[in-house]
Structure formats: C-alpha cells, structure tokens
Write an enzyme that holds these catalytic residues in place. Structure first.
Site, short mmCIF file in Angstrom:
data_model
loop_
_atom_site.label_atom_id
_atom_site.label_comp_id
_atom_site.label_asym_id
_atom_site.label_seq_id
_atom_site.Cartn_x
_atom_site.Cartn_y
_atom_site.Cartn_z
N ASP A 3 0.92 -1.20 -0.07
CA ASP A 3 -0.04 0.10 -0.08
C ASP A 3 1.06 1.12 -0.09
O ASP A 3 2.10 1.10 0.40
CB ASP A 3 -0.91 0.10 1.36
CG ASP A 3 -2.10 -0.91 0.92
OD1 ASP A 3 -2.50 -1.49 0.13
OD2 ASP A 3 -2.80 -1.02 2.38
N LYS A 26 -3.63 2.49 -2.81
CA LYS A 26 -4.89 3.03 -3.28
C LYS A 26 -4.99 4.09 -2.05
O LYS A 26 -5.44 3.79 -1.02
CB LYS A 26 -6.14 2.03 -2.84
CG LYS A 26 -6.05 0.92 -4.04
CD LYS A 26 -7.35 0.22 -4.11
CE LYS A 26 -7.40 -1.05 -4.28
NZ LYS A 26 -7.05 -1.85 -3.21
N MET A 50 -12.21 6.10 7.18
CA MET A 50 -12.58 6.55 5.89
C MET A 50 -13.58 7.69 5.84
O MET A 50 -14.26 7.69 4.72
CB MET A 50 -12.60 5.75 4.79
CG MET A 50 -11.27 4.50 4.53
SD MET A 50 -11.84 3.38 3.18
CE MET A 50 -12.75 2.23 4.29
C1 LIG Z 1 -8.75 1.90 3.65
S1 LIG Z 1 -8.78 2.00 5.39
C2 LIG Z 1 -7.65 0.71 5.87
C3 LIG Z 1 -7.74 0.61 7.17
C4 LIG Z 1 -6.53 -0.41 7.79
N1 LIG Z 1 -6.80 -1.83 7.13
C5 LIG Z 1 -6.74 -0.56 9.20
O1 LIG Z 1 -6.99 -1.77 10.07
O2 LIG Z 1 -6.45 0.53 9.91
C6 LIG Z 1 -7.86 3.71 5.51
C7 LIG Z 1 -8.57 4.30 6.85
O3 LIG Z 1 -7.93 3.93 7.96
C8 LIG Z 1 -7.78 4.83 8.94
N2 LIG Z 1 -6.36 5.01 9.43
C9 LIG Z 1 -5.49 4.17 8.83
N3 LIG Z 1 -4.32 4.51 9.48
C10 LIG Z 1 -4.46 5.41 10.36
C11 LIG Z 1 -3.65 6.00 11.29
N4 LIG Z 1 -2.57 5.92 11.44
N5 LIG Z 1 -4.55 7.10 11.99
C12 LIG Z 1 -5.60 7.18 12.07
N6 LIG Z 1 -6.68 6.69 10.90
C13 LIG Z 1 -5.81 5.62 10.28
C14 LIG Z 1 -8.32 6.17 8.15
O4 LIG Z 1 -9.58 6.22 8.51
C15 LIG Z 1 -8.11 5.78 6.67
O5 LIG Z 1 -8.89 6.48 5.78
#
Ligand SMILES: C[S@@+](CC[C@H](N)C(=O)[O-])C[C@H]1O[C@@H](n2cnc3c(N)ncnc32)[C@H](O)[C@@H]1O
Length: 249
Positions: free
Chosen positions: A35, A55, A168
């Site tokens: 990613d 993505k 998201m």
């Molecule tokens: C496509 S989703 C993937 C989530 C990922 N698989 C997980 O378990 O955290 C992406 C979203 O996860 C959240 N996200 C991912 N990393 C983050 C972080 N370090 N701090 C805050 N939100 C995060 C945000 O809402 C972002 O838009």
C-alpha cells in the site's frame, strides 16, 4: 506448483508495531506488493522486489482486479509473495477479494494480522474503547461504499454501539455529523478525531459531534473519527482549555 501469498498487516504507521511474524515473512519475501502509506522502515525488512499498488482515495489507484492478477502471476513465479496492507488486512482492506480470487486459482493464502487504526488510536489517547461502565459494544464502520455495493448500514450501527470508530470518513465529517444527529445522536456526543495514530507527527482533537467538521478541518493524513461516552472526559477537558484560551484573549 505455486507459492504462498501472505496478506500482511503493516500496522497503523509506527514501524515497531509490526508483528514478529510479519517481519519474518517480509524477510522471506521474493516480492512485496504494498500500500501507499507503508513506512520505508518496514519495506526495508524485505530484500525482495517491492511494488507499490497503493490505493489512496482520490489519488493514484491500482484497480483491484489488476492487483489480484499480479498477485496470481507472482505466486506462479515465486515461493513467497507478500501483499502488505496498512493496519490489519482484514479491516476495510479488500482482503476478501484477494483471498477468494487466489483460492479460486489454487493459490495458498495466509493472513498475518496487524494493529488496526482504531486500536492504535485508543492506545495513543490512553482511552479504552470498552471502558467499564461506559461501553460494552464497539463498532468499526465506514460510510464509504464501493461501486455496485449495497448501501451501508453504518448509521444504524453507530447509533446502536456505545463506541464507534469511523474509518475513511474525515473528508466528509460535516455530512457524517449531520447524518448522525438527524438519526438521533445528541450534538453533544463526545468525539475524538485522530490523524496518523502511532506516528510522532500524529494529531488529535476532542469535542462534540456538532463541531466535528471544524475539529477535522485540515486533517489530511489518514484520520479516524471516534465517538462515544468514553471520550467525555477528554472532550470536557478540551472545552475547558478552549474557554480559558478565549478568556485570556
Ligand atoms: C482503507 S482503510 C484501511 C484500514 C486499515 N486496514 C486498518 O486496519 O487500519 C484507511 C482508513 O483507515 C484509517 N487509518 C489508517 N491508518 C490510520 C492512522 N495511522 N491514524 C488514523 N486513522 C488511520 C483512516 O480512516 C483511513 O482513511
């Protein structure tokens, strides 16, 4: 004979939140499809070929069917193929599409979990999402719906849960707040907005659901919206701090 595809969770950003198993598999990888936001420190654990297939909403995107095909081709050529995803691969990570496609083609798949954003945010804030007496249910939701998918039940789910983590959603926080308030949540419901949880440059804001749009303004990195009673003390402290700054002016 084909190799094995490992769907590996890279965690929320801090490299030292990677599991030992993930580090081992990365060390054995012939090729790593990763990613966009996976930190360089984690990628360096592999001496295999690294291929970005990130993505990021609204930006560079590799179509899912193309990623599936590349994983299959790689598994036909290599012993250890890693698909490295942010957070946990099974939470809003399109893991199912990749697993079912690969299994249909006779490729072995293993999943290595990672720390999902909601748990990284909870740890960083020092606030339990299931604080005794305040929360017995936690929901991980996203308002985001892909093309051709059934409408999301996220509103109903947030209304029913004691604590909710909205993935998201930061880019549409105004709409999220008004949808939830129209749905029956009080505008005073405590919220936390956490950007880049686990990273040094991470930011956070606390407040009330009614102010969500202004709290999340300017948060352009990966951002999570959290809400529920468990954030009430932090939100009250933020309110007091704002009031005393206003008085000092
Ligand atoms: C496509 S989703 C993937 C989530 C990922 N698989 C997980 O378990 O955290 C992406 C979203 O996860 C959240 N996200 C991912 N990393 C983050 C972080 N370090 N701090 C805050 N939100 C995060 C945000 O809402 C972002 O838009």
């Amino acid at each position: 004979m084909t190799g094995t595809v490992y769907l590996v969770g890279a965690g929320p950003g801090a490299a030292d939140l990677l599991t030992l198993r993930a580090a081992r598999v990365l060390g054995e990888a012939d090729v790593v499809f990763h990613d966009a936001l996976v930190p360089a420190e984690i990628l360096k654990l592999s001496s295999g070929r690294r291929i970005p297939v990130g993505k990021r909403s609204g930006r560079f995107a590799t179509a899912q069917h193309f990623i599936n095909k590349r994983l299959l081709d790689a598994a036909r050529e290599h012993r250890v193929v890693v698909r490295l995803k942010g957070g946990d691969p099974m939470i809003f990570g399109r893991a199912h599409e990749e697993i079912s496609f690969l299994l249909q083609h006779g490729v072995r798949v293993e999943v290595v979990p990672g720390v999902t954003a909601a748990l990284a945010a909870s740890a960083e804030l020092g606030i339990s999402l299931t604080r005794r007496g305040a929360a017995r249910t936690v929901a991980f939701v996203t308002p985001r719906v892909g093309q051709g998918e059934a409408p999301s039940t996220w509103v109903r789910t947030v209304l029913a849960a004691d604590t909710a983590a909205i993935y998201m959603g930061a880019g549409e926080s105004g709409a999220i707040a008004s949808t939830l308030i129209t749905g029956g949540l009080a505008a005073s419901t405590p919220v936390a907005v956490v950007e880049n949880a686990s990273l040094k440059h991470g930011r956070r804001e606390f407040g009330a659901l009614g102010d969500l749009a202004s709290l999340a303004r300017g948060f352009e990195g990966p951002t999570l919206i959290l809400l529920g009673e468990v954030f009430s003390e932090a939100a009250a402290a933020a309110r007091r701090a704002t009031a005393s700054t206003a008085r000092a002016r």
